[in-house]
Design a protein around this motif. Structure first.
Motif, PDB file in Angstrom:
ATOM      1  N   VAL A 171       3.931   3.842  -3.372  1.00 50.97           N
ATOM      2  CA  VAL A 171       3.165   2.815  -2.658  1.00 50.97           C
ATOM      3  C   VAL A 171       2.454   3.473  -1.487  1.00 50.97           C
ATOM      4  N   LEU A 172       1.162   3.173  -1.334  1.00 56.66           N
ATOM      5  CA  LEU A 172       0.373   3.670  -0.209  1.00 56.66           C
ATOM      6  C   LEU A 172      -0.084   2.483   0.629  1.00 56.66           C
ATOM      7  N   SER A 173       0.089   2.583   1.937  1.00 54.53           N
ATOM      8  CA  SER A 173      -0.327   1.522   2.856  1.00 54.53           C
ATOM      9  C   SER A 173      -1.133   2.105   4.005  1.00 54.53           C
ATOM     10  N   PRO A 174      -2.201   1.431   4.427  1.00 50.42           N
ATOM     11  CA  PRO A 174      -2.872   1.856   5.668  1.00 50.42           C
ATOM     12  C   PRO A 174      -1.900   1.767   6.833  1.00 50.42           C
ATOM     13  N   VAL A 175      -2.160   2.571   7.876  1.00 44.63           N
ATOM     14  CA  VAL A 175      -1.305   2.497   9.066  1.00 44.63           C
ATOM     15  C   VAL A 175      -2.167   2.614  10.309  1.00 44.63           C
ATOM     16  N   SER A 176      -1.872   1.751  11.274  1.00 45.41           N
ATOM     17  CA  SER A 176      -2.511   1.780  12.590  1.00 45.41           C
ATOM     18  C   SER A 176      -1.422   1.522  13.620  1.00 45.41           C
ATOM     19  N   GLY A 177      -1.182   0.259  13.962  1.00 43.74           N
ATOM     20  CA  GLY A 177      -0.047  -0.055  14.826  1.00 43.74           C
ATOM     21  C   GLY A 177       1.261   0.012  14.072  1.00 43.74           C
ATOM     22  N   GLY A 178       1.173  -0.119  12.729  1.00 41.82           N
ATOM     23  CA  GLY A 178       2.360   0.059  11.904  1.00 41.82           C
ATOM     24  C   GLY A 178       2.972  -1.204  11.337  1.00 41.82           C
ATOM     25  N   GLY A 179       2.374  -2.370  11.591  1.00 46.01           N
ATOM     26  CA  GLY A 179       2.954  -3.612  11.092  1.00 46.01           C
ATOM     27  C   GLY A 179       3.029  -3.661   9.575  1.00 46.01           C
ATOM     28  N   LEU A 180       1.913  -3.355   8.917  1.00 42.01           N
ATOM     29  CA  LEU A 180       1.874  -3.410   7.453  1.00 42.01           C
ATOM     30  C   LEU A 180       2.731  -2.310   6.842  1.00 42.01           C
ATOM     31  N   LEU A 181       2.562  -1.081   7.301  1.00 43.11           N
ATOM     32  CA  LEU A 181       3.320   0.026   6.722  1.00 43.11           C
ATOM     33  C   LEU A 181       4.818  -0.174   6.910  1.00 43.11           C
ATOM     34  N   SER A 182       5.241  -0.536   8.111  1.00 46.42           N
ATOM     35  CA  SER A 182       6.679  -0.703   8.344  1.00 46.42           C
ATOM     36  C   SER A 182       7.240  -1.848   7.515  1.00 46.42           C
ATOM     37  N   GLY A 183       6.469  -2.929   7.382  1.00 44.93           N
ATOM     38  CA  GLY A 183       6.929  -4.061   6.580  1.00 44.93           C
ATOM     39  C   GLY A 183       7.001  -3.732   5.102  1.00 44.93           C
ATOM     40  N   VAL A 184       5.925  -3.180   4.563  1.00 41.88           N
ATOM     41  CA  VAL A 184       5.883  -2.841   3.136  1.00 41.88           C
ATOM     42  C   VAL A 184       6.962  -1.821   2.802  1.00 41.88           C
ATOM     43  N   ALA A 185       7.079  -0.776   3.614  1.00 40.96           N
ATOM     44  CA  ALA A 185       8.080   0.257   3.353  1.00 40.96           C
ATOM     45  C   ALA A 185       9.487  -0.318   3.380  1.00 40.96           C
ATOM     46  N   THR A 186       9.757  -1.192   4.332  1.00 40.25           N
ATOM     47  CA  THR A 186      11.084  -1.796   4.444  1.00 40.25           C
ATOM     48  C   THR A 186      11.413  -2.620   3.215  1.00 40.25           C
ATOM     49  N   ALA A 187      10.502  -3.489   2.815  1.00 40.16           N
ATOM     50  CA  ALA A 187      10.743  -4.345   1.646  1.00 40.16           C
ATOM     51  C   ALA A 187      10.948  -3.517   0.386  1.00 40.16           C
ATOM     52  N   VAL A 188      10.064  -2.558   0.165  1.00 37.12           N
ATOM     53  CA  VAL A 188      10.130  -1.745  -1.051  1.00 37.12           C
ATOM     54  C   VAL A 188      11.416  -0.924  -1.089  1.00 37.12           C
ATOM     55  N   LYS A 189      11.744  -0.260  -0.001  1.00 39.53           N
ATOM     56  CA  LYS A 189      12.907   0.621   0.011  1.00 39.53           C
ATOM     57  C   LYS A 189      14.236  -0.141  -0.056  1.00 39.53           C
TER      58      LYS A 189
END
Length: 321
Positions: A171-189
């Motif tokens: 899974v690849l997610s854009p990252v800036s402040g980290g809201g999307l990446l941290s959320g997506v990574a947490t759910a997936v993992k």
């Protein structure tokens, strides 16, 4: 403490019927032997994933808090998410936006009934102004990323990916402040620990990569991060809570060049029939130009975080070869 699986599931129920369960769209990439799909968050009612976290946060406020009104600071997509959610829940919304925010995002935010306050281009400026107004008028802050309700809301995007493609392995997610990446990574993992999750950001605003690889949170000055065309990824630093999640669940952060973002926008337009904003195209840029760093995989999902692109930017992308 990191966001729990229960918090993410609760958020999914809370936003049901408000945020869309967006589709996975097949993307053909030359040289790839694996399957690649685009998680099309540009199809959300506000044109980006930001509605997920904003609604999850505001829906949990008390009636008294909603009566006070909510405030946030944003370059555009979170602004629209907060404005949309506040209107749906009967709360006043005040948005502090940078002077260089895309006009299309300013207009969309105003059309949703929000009051807009404009400051300079630095993300630190808009945060300070929002905190000043919060203290002066008693508004409730809805942070753009550094908040567990926001992270849990964005994590619902990751839940949908696993539900729709159980055999996912990248899974690849854009990252800036980290809201999307941290959320997506947490759910997936939390569901599939063996899936690799990568953050993608512009090389002109690579503070997240520096923070991740150095193991210490760093901030880049606004005059550096504002160089990128990806206006939604110009935040100067990851949020503190986001960084904790990124360190716990993300495998690496990769950067892409500006010309790669432009080519990725064209690919999404012509192959996937999706209209991306530059920030939403960075993940496609990674599979187009940095495939060797991502292999091996059988089934990959690239999150296209938004589609709120300025008409002039879109015109240049389509017409310039």
């Amino acid at each position: 403490m990191l966001v729990s699986y229960k918090e993410i599931r609760d958020a999914q129920e809370r936003i049901r019927g408000i945020a869309l369960h967006t589709p996975l769209v097949r993307l053909q990439i030359p040289g790839s032997t694996g399957n690649i799909y685009v998680k099309a968050e540009g199809l959300q009612p506000i044109g980006s994933f930001k509605l997920r976290g904003a609604y999850n946060k505001i829906a949990q406020l008390s009636e008294e808090e909603r009566k006070r009104g909510v405030i946030t600071y944003s370059s555009g997509n979170h602004a629209q998410g907060v404005a949309y959610a506040a209107r749906a829940l009967g709360a006043k919304a005040v948005i502090v936006m940078p002077s260089n925010a895309p006009e299309v995002k300013k207009q969309a935010t105003a059309a949703l009934g929000a009051e807009i306050v404009t400051v300079g281009p630095a993300s630190s400026e808009r945060k300070l102004k929002a905190e000043e107004l919060e203290a002066k008028f008693g508004y409730v802050m809805v942070p753009p990323y550094d908040d567990r309700a926001i992270i849990a809301g964005q994590a619902t995007c990751g839940l949908e990916i696993v539900e729709d493609l159980p055999e996912i392995d990248l899974v690849l997610s854009p990252v800036s402040g980290g809201g999307l990446l941290s959320g997506v990574a947490t759910a997936v993992k939390l569901i599939k620990p063996d899936v690799r999750v990568f953050g993608i950001e512009p090389e002109l605003a690579a503070d997240a990569q520096e923070s991740f690889r150095g193991g210490k949170l760093v901030s880049w000055p606004a005059e550096m991060t504002t160089r990128t065309m990806a206006d939604g990824l110009r935040t100067q630093s990851l949020g503190e809570l986001n960084f904790e999640h990124v360190r716990a669940y993300v495998d690496d952060i990769i950067t892409v060049a500006e010309n790669e973002i432009v080519e990725a926008m064209r690919t999404l337009l012509y192959q996937a029939r999706l209209t991306p904003e530059p920030s939403g195209a960075v993940t496609a840029a990674a599979v187009l130009f940095h495939l060797e760093q991502l292999l091996p995989f059988r089934n990959a999902v690239v999150v296209m975080s938004g589609g709120n692109v300025e008409p002039e930017v879109l015109r240049r992308v389509v017409c310039t070869v």
